[in-house]
Scaffold this motif. Structure first.
Motif, PDB file in Angstrom:
ATOM      1  N   GLN A  36       0.973  -1.095  -0.011  1.00 30.98           N
ATOM      2  CA  GLN A  36       0.144  -0.085   0.049  1.00 30.98           C
ATOM      3  C   GLN A  36       0.882   1.276  -0.079  1.00 30.98           C
ATOM      4  O   GLN A  36       0.347   2.270   0.406  1.00 30.98           O
ATOM      5  CB  GLN A  36      -0.843  -0.073   1.123  1.00 30.98           C
TER       6      GLN A  36
ATOM      7  N   LYS B  34       4.874   8.851   3.211  1.00 31.08           N
ATOM      8  CA  LYS B  34       3.897   7.954   3.545  1.00 31.08           C
ATOM      9  C   LYS B  34       4.195   6.831   4.401  1.00 31.08           C
ATOM     10  O   LYS B  34       3.645   6.626   5.634  1.00 31.08           O
ATOM     11  CB  LYS B  34       3.292   7.700   2.462  1.00 31.08           C
TER      12      LYS B  34
ATOM     13  N   LEU C 198       3.086   5.950   8.319  1.00 31.26           N
ATOM     14  CA  LEU C 198       2.412   4.453   8.434  1.00 31.26           C
ATOM     15  C   LEU C 198       3.190   3.925   9.727  1.00 31.26           C
ATOM     16  O   LEU C 198       2.569   3.553  10.528  1.00 31.26           O
ATOM     17  CB  LEU C 198       2.347   3.838   7.161  1.00 31.26           C
TER      18      LEU C 198
ATOM     19  N   MET D  66       1.887   5.872  12.637  1.00 31.73           N
ATOM     20  CA  MET D  66       0.634   5.368  13.272  1.00 31.73           C
ATOM     21  C   MET D  66       0.707   4.074  13.943  1.00 31.73           C
ATOM     22  O   MET D  66      -0.049   3.764  14.764  1.00 31.73           O
ATOM     23  CB  MET D  66      -0.302   5.349  12.082  1.00 31.73           C
TER      24      MET D  66
ATOM     25  N   CYS E 103     -16.074  -8.523  14.742  1.00 32.70           N
ATOM     26  CA  CYS E 103     -16.372  -7.511  13.624  1.00 32.70           C
ATOM     27  C   CYS E 103     -16.439  -6.076  14.148  1.00 32.70           C
ATOM     28  O   CYS E 103     -16.126  -5.341  13.486  1.00 32.70           O
ATOM     29  CB  CYS E 103     -17.585  -7.866  12.649  1.00 32.70           C
ATOM     30  N   GLY E 104     -17.344  -6.016  15.377  1.00 32.81           N
ATOM     31  CA  GLY E 104     -17.413  -4.629  15.719  1.00 32.81           C
ATOM     32  C   GLY E 104     -18.471  -3.738  15.258  1.00 32.81           C
ATOM     33  O   GLY E 104     -18.677  -2.582  15.710  1.00 32.81           O
ATOM     34  N   ALA E 105     -19.480  -4.484  14.563  1.00 24.69           N
ATOM     35  CA  ALA E 105     -20.852  -3.851  14.217  1.00 24.69           C
ATOM     36  C   ALA E 105     -21.406  -3.223  15.514  1.00 24.69           C
ATOM     37  O   ALA E 105     -21.906  -2.099  15.128  1.00 24.69           O
ATOM     38  CB  ALA E 105     -21.496  -4.893  13.403  1.00 24.69           C
TER      39      ALA E 105
ATOM     40  N   GLY F 212     -19.594   0.030  16.534  1.00 23.60           N
ATOM     41  CA  GLY F 212     -19.602   1.108  15.847  1.00 23.60           C
ATOM     42  C   GLY F 212     -21.087   1.883  15.688  1.00 23.60           C
ATOM     43  O   GLY F 212     -21.217   2.819  15.676  1.00 23.60           O
TER      44      GLY F 212
ATOM     45  N   PHE G 164      -8.741  -3.771  18.142  1.00 19.49           N
ATOM     46  CA  PHE G 164      -9.172  -2.564  17.195  1.00 19.49           C
ATOM     47  C   PHE G 164     -10.109  -1.684  18.268  1.00 19.49           C
ATOM     48  O   PHE G 164     -11.093  -1.107  17.797  1.00 19.49           O
ATOM     49  CB  PHE G 164      -9.900  -2.853  16.305  1.00 19.49           C
TER      50      PHE G 164
ATOM     51  N   MET H 167      -4.191   6.390  16.408  1.00 19.69           N
ATOM     52  CA  MET H 167      -3.724   6.329  15.004  1.00 19.69           C
ATOM     53  C   MET H 167      -4.219   7.512  14.361  1.00 19.69           C
ATOM     54  O   MET H 167      -3.684   8.200  13.417  1.00 19.69           O
ATOM     55  CB  MET H 167      -4.321   4.991  14.467  1.00 19.69           C
TER      56      MET H 167
ATOM     57  N   PHE I 182      -9.953   3.970   6.401  1.00 20.70           N
ATOM     58  CA  PHE I 182     -10.392   3.228   7.274  1.00 20.70           C
ATOM     59  C   PHE I 182     -10.710   1.733   6.166  1.00 20.70           C
ATOM     60  O   PHE I 182     -11.948   2.106   5.414  1.00 20.70           O
ATOM     61  CB  PHE I 182     -11.622   3.334   8.108  1.00 20.70           C
ATOM     62  N   LEU I 183     -10.041   1.037   6.404  1.00 20.14           N
ATOM     63  CA  LEU I 183     -10.416  -0.283   5.233  1.00 20.14           C
ATOM     64  C   LEU I 183     -10.765  -1.471   5.949  1.00 20.14           C
ATOM     65  O   LEU I 183      -9.959  -2.118   6.831  1.00 20.14           O
ATOM     66  CB  LEU I 183      -9.136  -0.505   4.355  1.00 20.14           C
TER      67      LEU I 183
ATOM     68  N   TRP J 179     -11.063  -7.553   5.264  1.00 16.50           N
ATOM     69  CA  TRP J 179     -11.090  -8.638   4.205  1.00 16.50           C
ATOM     70  C   TRP J 179     -11.312  -8.397   2.737  1.00 16.50           C
ATOM     71  O   TRP J 179     -11.073  -9.215   1.952  1.00 16.50           O
ATOM     72  CB  TRP J 179     -12.344  -9.760   4.787  1.00 16.50           C
TER      73      TRP J 179
ATOM     74  N   TYR K 149      -9.029  -3.939   2.245  1.00 26.79           N
ATOM     75  CA  TYR K 149      -7.516  -4.035   2.574  1.00 26.79           C
ATOM     76  C   TYR K 149      -6.911  -4.852   1.617  1.00 26.79           C
ATOM     77  O   TYR K 149      -5.634  -4.345   1.094  1.00 26.79           O
ATOM     78  CB  TYR K 149      -7.409  -4.377   4.049  1.00 26.79           C
TER      79      TYR K 149
ATOM     80  N   ARG L  31      -3.552   7.462   4.422  1.00 29.19           N
ATOM     81  CA  ARG L  31      -3.031   6.590   5.215  1.00 29.19           C
ATOM     82  C   ARG L  31      -3.936   5.533   5.753  1.00 29.19           C
ATOM     83  O   ARG L  31      -4.990   6.167   6.178  1.00 29.19           O
ATOM     84  CB  ARG L  31      -2.591   7.632   6.236  1.00 29.19           C
ATOM     85  N   VAL L  32      -3.362   4.397   5.789  1.00 23.02           N
ATOM     86  CA  VAL L  32      -4.525   3.431   6.186  1.00 23.02           C
ATOM     87  C   VAL L  32      -4.701   2.816   7.554  1.00 23.02           C
ATOM     88  O   VAL L  32      -3.607   2.876   8.129  1.00 23.02           O
ATOM     89  CB  VAL L  32      -4.154   2.208   5.211  1.00 23.02           C
ATOM     90  N   VAL L  33      -5.826   2.796   7.975  1.00 26.20           N
ATOM     91  CA  VAL L  33      -6.022   2.141   9.385  1.00 26.20           C
ATOM     92  C   VAL L  33      -6.801   0.832   8.939  1.00 26.20           C
ATOM     93  O   VAL L  33      -7.951   1.036   8.402  1.00 26.20           O
ATOM     94  CB  VAL L  33      -6.983   2.989  10.203  1.00 26.20           C
ATOM     95  N   ARG L  34      -6.478  -0.043   9.259  1.00 29.11           N
ATOM     96  CA  ARG L  34      -7.103  -1.083   9.119  1.00 29.11           C
ATOM     97  C   ARG L  34      -8.076  -1.650  10.116  1.00 29.11           C
ATOM     98  O   ARG L  34      -7.754  -1.520  11.535  1.00 29.11           O
ATOM     99  CB  ARG L  34      -5.901  -2.642   9.121  1.00 29.11           C
ATOM    100  N   VAL L  35      -9.252  -1.942   9.851  1.00 26.37           N
ATOM    101  CA  VAL L  35     -10.349  -2.322  10.970  1.00 26.37           C
ATOM    102  C   VAL L  35     -10.824  -3.541  10.472  1.00 26.37           C
ATOM    103  O   VAL L  35     -10.674  -4.096   9.180  1.00 26.37           O
ATOM    104  CB  VAL L  35     -11.278  -1.072  10.983  1.00 26.37           C
ATOM    105  N   PRO L  36     -11.344  -4.334  11.461  1.00 26.07           N
ATOM    106  CA  PRO L  36     -11.821  -5.634  10.843  1.00 26.07           C
ATOM    107  C   PRO L  36     -12.966  -5.636  10.069  1.00 26.07           C
ATOM    108  O   PRO L  36     -13.444  -6.501   9.153  1.00 26.07           O
ATOM    109  CB  PRO L  36     -12.232  -6.546  12.280  1.00 26.07           C
ATOM    110  N   CYS L  37     -13.784  -4.617  10.163  1.00 25.17           N
ATOM    111  CA  CYS L  37     -15.113  -4.517   9.100  1.00 25.17           C
ATOM    112  C   CYS L  37     -15.501  -3.188   9.127  1.00 25.17           C
ATOM    113  O   CYS L  37     -15.340  -2.359  10.070  1.00 25.17           O
ATOM    114  CB  CYS L  37     -16.052  -5.435   9.870  1.00 25.17           C
TER     115      CYS L  37
ATOM    116  N   ARG M  25     -17.123  -1.751  12.115  1.00 25.53           N
ATOM    117  CA  ARG M  25     -16.518  -1.188  13.120  1.00 25.53           C
ATOM    118  C   ARG M  25     -16.283   0.165  13.043  1.00 25.53           C
ATOM    119  O   ARG M  25     -15.998   0.683  14.338  1.00 25.53           O
ATOM    120  CB  ARG M  25     -15.034  -1.793  13.082  1.00 25.53           C
ATOM    121  N   VAL M  26     -16.372   0.824  12.110  1.00 26.07           N
ATOM    122  CA  VAL M  26     -16.179   2.357  12.093  1.00 26.07           C
ATOM    123  C   VAL M  26     -17.205   3.046  12.915  1.00 26.07           C
ATOM    124  O   VAL M  26     -18.287   3.407  12.071  1.00 26.07           O
ATOM    125  CB  VAL M  26     -15.819   2.638  10.427  1.00 26.07           C
TER     126      VAL M  26
END
Lengths: 260, 1003, 343, 150
Positions: free
Chosen positions: B546, B561, B565, B568, B973-975, B978, B990, B998, D22-23, D26, D29, D47-53, D56-57
């Motif tokens: 990336q 970049k 990264l 972060m 998953c965090g749904a 969120g 996370f 970050m 925020f990507l 699965w 990303y 600038r990427v922040v990886r999240v599970p899904c 999550r955001v």
């Protein structure tokens, strides 16, 4: 008519790449021996005929030189043992490329030893004669043939591509000695591969040049370059995977490609 | 001979991978043998999958990655089978591991060799539509991500060795022969597609714009040669008029193709048409087909959507030949419309929906493994158990035994694993190894000491990003105690360096800035764990995939970049903490709901592995739907099979069968359920604990209201007709009419009941056998005798059974006339036909038991689909699982299916269940959601948003009603988090704080 | 017979029938306590009151200043409403339309159990926009307020001013479509008094057209101007029946997501996040604006929230207890026109 | 055109926005990785922040990013139906729809926050959409609305 006149009064501009140890010495000997030959050829001294990069030859033609002569030591006499073998391979490839545009008869490879002053005079005279018979290069003068120039430019870029350099550079090792597996690849087999690569890279670099001017569709490229559109498509996609071209937009049902 | 607790799986497509994962998770050592250079098979080539239009790569690659790095799976690519000996329980296999000329241990998959290779070869993965180097990987997401040299094309120039910074190219690597000792073998070599031979009628190979469906799949793929743009090969234009021809090489009696139906083409064609239109809206697809065989779950709905939403046009006509229009390279197709007119139409491109052939090396495989092939060259399997080959201890799954789609393949793969379980259960856990690891260093509460390792990745990163500069920058960041750079951070020697540095600097957080965590995080996590750190004290910064690779022309900005990264990652690392994976005990017992064939097969499989099983059947007798079926179309004696099954169930000491029983309550979660059942005439109540649940509640036959059923004695159901035939009560009849799709494929029940076509043909054949003079007319909409069943359809026609298509909008009319019936049919050609008949047989559809299913679904917290069948976790890749873990589905409860399919699914469910029951305790995912109870108000939003039913509201002594996460079920998953207004749910790994870190501190 | 009743008479009638119902509930022991409105301590206000005895019923009042949403007193649960032995007390609650909506929505969010609640429904005739009147009166002190016919009369030292009732009620009340508590069949038990059986609300949101047609910059200027004076006193939050979090997001630390200062950025973000939290939940009672000490008008945002969920998810909060609120639900075919797409 | 505006324009041309992305782990990303493997070039703005899904955001992440001075935010998830967690992206989609409308209503340029879907096979699409988002944010100029006054 004018063409005819031209030919009669035509004095070709030739370029010679002469190896330091044999041919250049041969030319010197011709001088010492006061052997007379036509003054059309300008000489560039190189350490070995193997040093003559195909790019040099093509560039010379591109700049309007009417003929290019590459001279080296006789086979077996090379000061660097096998530099002239390399020269053969490179020259063959260059010639194959140039055959696409009909300029292959304007280059020549020959062996002249340090003792062959007389022969040097003879071969140069013959070359001048032959080129005279051919007439001036379409790329010479104030109004060079633009279409042809484009093609030669494509050839120059193709011969200096990594792929062609890799193939021609390893050709001898693979076909004459042994490859990394300790095997010898038959000449015929390699030639097929080489011919295919030559054709492909030539077409691809023409596509790149055509796209440099403006973005085009595969069909238009096909017409412009007189190529089957299906082959153009294949090449365009390969170039895309090399990040050299990309889709720009779609007009109607036709995607337009652009140079990156 | 002593049994061996290891299994060999041949073929690492989706089937082989699934079987391997199931077995490896159940405690067996698995040797997965693949003949090509990477795993994934045909599914990896697909763009999307039907009927959900899921992205194939998105759903398959996590599974492949898991297969590739599973501790109990020994994956060998580029292999050939040399010899097989031994018997069920103990086989010896000699395998030739052909050299890749590249050391897989060292190859980092960076791809420089492929870029520099001067040889261009045909790209097999992209179906010849693109060029590839002799040094290549099959596709960018390949597992294992190891390049291989294709010796057939390689000229041995040595360039790749020169450019490989990892020194992975080893031309002198030799083939290796290994002997492998296993207890069972699963064959999953897949299929090869039918390639129209030279001088074929369709101009394939001659006309540029005629492509096969699998080639078209690559054309559609976003990662394919055309980058997802649908173009035609002749000139790169978008084919506005796109024609699909079905049954190319299938249902073909001319000798060119295969006589059977390839089962999947109708659906994949519809999918390709839909996706083509979706990719490029100007495309108007037309499909030429004979029957539309959309027999699977939710398939018919897909076909309807294709027509209504995507404007896909269906023309019922088999095309015999194609002509190219030389000027335009368009293709001229001549066809007959339904009303009999002959039309000629030009199309811009034609896709041939080619059928599925047995794999090209089928005879070789059959000989080596000593198994029989059927008349079509596929593996011959048992009449009732579709994964059992002719040789004991050797199982087949997927398209090797018959053409089939992905869910059926996955089901069979698990089913084969389920059968292996039965054979080898005693040897479970004998051959797997567990690593001994040092105790974890206690780091809680200590200030972060962060170590940063920055990778050059040869020139892949170092060539564009100023790695020394980034390294220097990293040392300036707070809490970073050391930063180092490596040529290849993933190489074996760097792992040692990392471990040493952890000790030397007392690191308690480690960051690697290199490639993608998707492939490499597990490796580094393992390394720091070996150094004594908790696995989760690790962070990765993706500065290759990336960053350096996508900003090759802007090295300065790429360096900036990369610094960002890294920073972060450091910011996040400061906030990370060790995560403990919780362990849950497992009750090694099973509950099977439903005592039909599926339920009994499942129960017997469990019992044969000595797992105590509770079988609950609502009827007074076991047997379910199959009690009214006498034979299968293929001639299997269902009654005999059923009687035998019931006897075995009743006599098995590990099975507690409750009949006349009703589930009162099911409580708990994976590994730890508690249920109660009310059963018997006396309504006794029994309570028991169990670790898994299999739902096999079956379905019922529709009782039609149409066609005078129930009002006229001469109108009967297919099942009643079968009974008549088997008791010789139909001998006096002269003429019989059958009507198909009664109660199926209509507005209320928009699905195909799958079995009725086969049932009708089975009964027609039997009736003809008993009375050859009997006139039989079958009124149908599409005849869906998929797979080898096509043979019987042909046989029926040959024996004089008349098949007559009726128009959906004008169903037949039945008029009673004296003791007979007069049936009026309008054909699609608008002709009216009258038939006088003694008997009208209705092929009634299969319906779900709505109320019963709803009750059970609520208890198990699992969903139903629109037609009230149980809805599995994932239509393609988890066909027997539910999203709720520990609960599985089998048989008609899932959707209409045949007996063989039900049995396969039952065994598959058992195999999936064994991945749980075989363990004493299961480890839950570490990165799960977590409730902060003092903040929670118990509004229940998270409960509604959780796809895994992992959250429930509880009454807490201190905090009142609050949400609680079941870590065994949570996938992280965090749904929930969120959406939570109170920020009362966080996700470990996370967390809000980590992401906050970050986001903030940009400079 | 008076054909058109003045607002004054309307209020009286509402008040009387409300007291009647309340008295009956207490007498028949249907409820333990009644939450209602009583006279405020200063003009242009009202105050909540809890009564448990029949004789106190006359303390209950109804006028157009009953702006507080009484549902607020049920969440989080206050000790006065819990009997240590019996558990939850039965509560009667004077419910104008938006209180009814709040109760229904709170039951959906499992905060209250409607079985313990009797809504004393009243057909609300609108709440006066007291902030607007105060603004127009200016510095002068208001000493007395009353309604007469269709006018609002405000008196003070040396002045008396008349305001048209129709003009000076809350903007939200002008477009209100749920004057009395909504009752579907399953709520029949819960509602006593005047309720209205509706299952969905139609709204054209014409009042938003003007603002929505503004450019991004104009909107920003407007929002900035109207929120700039916010002192972050959180009165809006405290009055809101839906703001029942144990710990509001602005008060959380670890991490401190959003600042607590009165810098414009912190103010905007507070209101932005709070509106986000109210999407699909706000019952448009207008209490937040009524209680704001600096007179910030949040009604526009309230309306926008209603519009978003109505248009996107066909949802109106606090109408049908069986309908899942938008944030607790999803559909495969939800609109996604806002997603970034390739050209 | 005055000299000053010309200068401003020049600054704007050179100015590169910083965008936080925020990507989901699965699909998006993986799609971004594929863009890398395929060497598809796009501007170095994210600038990427990886999240599970994408589920999550939390809106906090997005609003906090804007407050903290990021010029733009991108959230990318799996296409509807592809979610590794079955329905996380559908939950997220509703949330984002509301947030986007509210931001717009508050007068915050809608282009600051962009939501997208990109699958694991769509490296090209990923790059194209990042290019597009960069262009949108670049046109908006630096994010100043949330600047602290003190």
């Amino acid at each position: 008519m004018r063409m005819e006149e031209n030919r009669v009064s035509f004095e070709p501009k030739l370029l010679g790449f002469l190896c330091n140890w044999c041919s250049y010495a041969g030319a010197d000997l011709a001088g010492v021996s006061r052997i007379q030959y036509p003054p059309n050829m300008r000489v560039i001294r190189v350490m070995c005929s193997g040093r003559v990069d195909p790019e040099f030859v093509i560039q010379a033609l591109e700049l309007g030189i009417d003929g290019v002569y590459v001279m080296g030591c006789h086979i077996g006499d090379c000061h660097y043992l096998d530099g002239n073998y390399e020269a053969i391979r490179k020259f063959d490839m260059t010639k194959k490329f140039l055959s696409f545009v009909g300029l292959d008869n304007r280059i020549r490879l020959d062996w002249v030893s340090a003792s062959e002053g007389v022969r040097f005079g003879e071969v140069v005279s013959k070359f001048v004669e032959d080129i005279k018979a051919l007439g001036p290069s379409p790329l010479s003068g104030d109004t060079p043939d633009q279409e042809l120039l484009e093609k030669v430019k494509a050839i120059r870029e193709a011969v200096s591509s990594n792929r062609m350099r890799a193939l021609v550079g390893r050709q001898r090792k693979i076909t004459e000695e042994e490859n990394v597996y300790g095997e010898k690849v038959p000449e015929e087999e390699f030639d097929v591969l080489m011919d295919q690569a030559i054709k492909e890279e030539y077409d691809r670099h023409r596509i790149l040049l055509a796209l440099e001017k403006d973005s085009k569709s595969v069909k238009d490229l096909g017409i412009e370059l007189n190529l089957d559109p299906s082959i153009v498509l294949e090449h365009t996609l390969t170039l895309k995977s090399r990040s050299q071209v990309d889709f720009q937009k779609i007009i109607g049902n036709t995607p337009i490609f652009m140079r990156i | 001979m002593e049994k061996v607790g290891a299994v060999m799986v041949i073929g690492a497509g989706i089937g082989g991978s699934q079987a391997s994962l199931d077995l490896a998770d159940s405690g067996y050592k698995v040797y997965l043998i693949e003949s090509s250079t990477s795993i994934g098979g045909v599914m990896a080539q697909l763009d999307k999958t039907f009927p959900t239009n899921d992205c194939a790569m998105c759903i398959v690659s996590p599974k492949l990655v898991e297969t590739g790095r599973h501790q109990n799976i020994d994956l060998s690519i580029n292999c050939k089978i040399l010899d097989v000996s031994g018997e069920a329980g103990n086989f010896n296999i000699k395998v030739l591991k052909k050299t890749l000329y590249i050391n897989p241990e060292k190859c980092t998959g960076c791809g420089v060799c492929g870029q520099e290779c001067p040889v261009e070869a045909i790209d097999i993965f992209n179906e010849g539509l693109a060029k590839y180097a002799a040094t290549s990987v099959k596709y960018p997401q390949a597992v294992p991500l190891v390049y291989a040299i294709n010796k057939d094309y390689c000229i041995g120039c040595g360039i790749c060795q020169g450019v490989c910074k990892a020194k992975a190219v080893e031309y002198d690597r030799e083939d290796e022969e290994v002997d492998i000792n296993v207890g069972a073998i699963i064959l999953a070599p897949g299929f090869d597609e039918y390639i129209p031979p030279e001088a074929n009628l369709y101009g394939y190979g001659k006309y540029k714009n005629v492509v096969t469906s699998i080639e078209f799949e690559r054309i559609l793929s976003a990662s394919g040669p055309y980058a997802g743009r649908v173009l035609r090969p002749s000139d790169g234009d978008i084919p506005e008029k796109l024609a699909f021809l079905q049954c190319i090489g299938s249902r073909d009696y001319t000798g060119n193709g295969q006589p059977y139906c390839s089962s999947v083409c109708c659906m994949y064609t519809a999918k390709e048409a839909v996706i083509a239109h979706e990719h490029m809206h100007q495309i108007k697809p037309t499909i030429f087909s004979m029957d539309v065989r959309a027999y699977g779950k939710d398939f018919d709905k897909y076909i309807i959507r294709a027509q209504e939403e995507y404007g896909v046009q269906y023309i019922r006509s088999r095309i015999s030949s194609i002509k190219e229009v030389p000027e335009t390279k368009d293709l001229r197709i001549k066809y007959e419309t339904e009303d009999g007119k002959v039309m000629e139409e030009d199309f811009n491109m034609v896709v041939l929906a080619v059928g599925l052939n047995p794999p090209n090396d089928n005879v070789f495989l059959a000989e080596k493994f000593g198994i029989e092939l059927n008349e079509f060259g596929f593996a011959k399997t048992d009449k009732f158990n579709p994964v059992q080959t002719s040789r004991s201890g050797i199982y087949a799954c997927g398209a090797f035994s018959s053409p089939k789609d992905i869910p059926d393949t996955v089901t069979q793969a698990s089913a084969a694993a389920g059968c292996v379980n039965q054979l080898l259960y005693e040897k479970r856990g004998t051959l797997i190894t567990e690593k001994t690891l040092p105790p974890e260093i206690y780091v809680n509460g200590q200030p972060p000491r962060i170590g940063v390792f920055i990778c050059h990745c040869g020139i892949n990163i170092g060539g564009y990003v100023d790695v020394p500069d980034v390294t220097k920058y990293a040392t300036t960041l707070p809490n970073v105690v050391m930063a180092d750079r490596n040529l290849y951070t993933c190489s074996a020697d760097t792992q040692t360096i990392i471990k040493d540095k952890v000790k030397e600097f007392h690191l308690n957080r480690v960051i690697v800035a290199s490639c993608t965590p998707r492939t490499h995080e597990p490796l580094f996590q393992e390394t720091i764990r070996e150094a004594g750190l908790n696995r989760y004290l690790f962070q990765m910064a993706n500065i290759r995939d990336q960053c350096s690779w996508v900003h090759m022309n802007e090295p300065e900005k790429a360096t900036e970049k990369a610094k960002d990264l890294v920073r972060m990652a450091v910011n996040k690392a400061r906030e990370i903490e060790p995560i403990e994976r919780i362990k849950l005990p497992v009750t090694p017992k099973a509950l099977v709901v439903g005592g039909g064939i599926s339920g009994m097969v499942a129960a017997l499989n469990f019992a044969s592995q000595e797992f105590e099983t509770f079988l609950v059947e609502k009827q007074e007798e076991l047997g379910g739907f199959a009690r009214h079926i006498y034979h299968t179309l293929e001639g299997g004696d269902v009654q005999e099979f059923l009687t035998d099954l019931i006897k075995k169930v009743q006599s098995n000491k590990f099975i507690h069968a409750y009949t006349d029983a009703e589930i009162e309550n099911i409580d708990g979660y994976i590994g730890n359920f508690k249920s109660s059942v009310i059963h018997g005439k006396k309504k006794e109540r029994t309570e028991f604990e169990h670790g898994v649940v299999i739902v096999a509640t079956g379905a019922k036959e529709y009782h039609p209201k149409e066609y005078l059923y129930g009002n006229n004695g001469n109108v009967i159901l297919q099942s009643e007709f079968e009974e008549m035939l088997n008791n010789d009560k139909a001998t006096n009849k002269k003429s019989v009419v059958m009507i198909q799709c009664v109660g199926s494929r209509n507005d209320e029940h928009p699905y195909c009941s799958k079995m009725c076509c086969a049932e009708a043909i089975k009964n027609a054949l039997l009736a003809k056998e008993k009375n050859p003079d009997l006139e039989i007319t079958v009124l149908f909409r599409d005849i869906r005798t998929y797979g080898f069943k096509e043979k019987y359809y042909r046989e029926a026609r040959e024996k004089g059974v008349i098949f007559l298509q009726y128009d959906e909008d004008n169903p037949p009319e039945v008029i009673p006339e004296d003791s007979r019936l007069r049936i009026e049919v309008s054909t699609p050609r608008k002709e009216k036909i009258y038939i006088n008949s003694d008997l009208l047989v209705l092929s009634a559809g299969i319906y779900a038991n709505r109320e019963e299913n709803e009750d059970l679904a609520k208890m198990l917290k699992v969903p139903l689909n629109d037609d009230n069948f149980f809805l599995e976790a994932h239509v393609k890749l988890r066909p027997v699982d539910f999203a709720t873990e520990g609960v599985f589905v089998a048989g008609l409860a899932h959707c209409p299916k045949t007996i063989e399919d039900s049995i396969a699914q039952a065994n598959a469910a058992v195999s999936r269940a064994c991945t749980i029951l075989s363990k004493d305790e299961i480890e839950a995912e570490g990165k799960t959601a977590m409730v902060i109870p003092e903040r929670c108000t118990g509004c229940g939003m998270c409960v509604e948003n959780c796809a895994y039913s992992a959250i429930e509201l509880i009454d807490d002594r201190r905090f009142g009603r609050v949400a609680q996460i079941n870590q065994a079920l949570c996938k992280g998953c965090g749904a929930c988090s969120g959406n939570c207004r109170c920020a009362a749910i966080d996700v470990l790994g996370f967390s809000g704080e980590q992401i906050f870190a970050m986001i903030t501190g940009r400079c | 017979m008076v054909m058109i009743m003045g607002i004054e008479a309307e209020n009286k009638e509402i008040e009387n029938s409300m007291r009647e119902t309340a008295r009956k509930l207490l007498k028949e022991k249907e409820v333990d306590v009644i939450i209602g409105y009583t006279k405020g301590t200063v003009p242009l206000s009202s105050a909540p009151i809890m009564i448990t005895k029949e004789e106190d019923v006359d303390k209950l009042i109804w006028n157009n200043l009953c702006y507080v949403n009484l549902a607020k007193y049920l969440v989080p649960k206050i000790p006065q409403l819990i009997d240590p032995e019996k558990g939850d007390l039965k509560v009667g609650i004077v419910s104008k339309g938006c209180v009814g909506r709040a109760l229904i929505h709170l039951s959906v969010e499992k905060q209250i159990d409607l079985e313990n609640i009797k809504m004393i429904g009243i057909p609300c005739n609108g709440i006066i926009n007291r902030k607007r009147i105060e603004k127009e009166i200016g510095e002068k002190e208001i000493l007395e307020f009353f309604t007469s016919e269709n006018d609002i009369i405000v008196k003070g030292k040396g002045f008396e001013q008349k305001f048209s009732y129709d003009e000076y009620i809350n903007e939200l009340c002008k477009v209100c479509k749920v004057k009395a508590p909504p009752t579907l069949a399953e709520l029949a038990e819960t509602c006593v008094g005047e309720c209205k059986e509706i299952s969905s609300v139609d709204d054209d949101f014409e009042d938003l057209i003007e603002f929505e047609s503004k450019s991004s910059e104009e909107k920003w200027e407007y929002i900035k101007d109207s929120l700039e004076t916010c002192t972050k006193c959180y009165a809006c939050r405290e009055a809101c029946p839906m703001c029942y979090c144990n710990l509001c997001f602005v008060d959380q630390n670890k991490p401190i997501w959003f600042g607590k200062t009165t810098d414009l950025s912190d103010i905007i973000v507070f209101h932005l996040v709070r509106s986000m939290h109210l999407a699909g939940r706000c019952v448009a009672c207008g209490a937040c604006s009524s209680v704001c000490p600096v007179g910030i008008d949040l009604n526009l945002i309230t309306r926008k929230l209603e519009k978003i969920v109505k248009e996107r998810f066909n949802f109106t909060s606090g109408i049908d207890p069986k309908k899942t609120p938008p944030m607790m639900d999803f559909r495969m075919d939800d609109a996604e026109e806002f997603m970034l797409e390739e050209d | 055109m005055t000299l000053q505006t010309k200068q401003e324009e020049k600054i704007n041309e050179e100015w590169e926005p910083k965008i936080i992305a925020f990507l989901c782990n699965w699909c998006s990303y993986a799609g971004a990785d594929l863009a890398g493997v395929s060497r598809i070039q796009y501007p170095p703005t994210i600038r990427v922040v990886r999240v599970p899904c994408s589920g999550r955001v939390n809106p906090y992440f997005i609003i906090k990013s804007l407050m903290d001075g990021w010029d733009g935010v991108v959230v990318s998830g799996c296409h509807p139906g592809d979610c590794h967690y079955l329905t996380g992206n559908l939950v997220a989609r509703r949330r984002f729809a509301i947030l986007k409308e509210l931001l717009e209503f508050f007068g915050i340029e809608p282009g600051r926050v962009n939501f997208m879907w990109a699958s694991a096979a769509e490296g090209e699409r990923f790059a194209t959409l990042i290019k597009k988002a960069t262009k949108i944010v670049k046109n908006l100029g630096p994010n100043k609305k949330f600047e602290k006054k003190w």
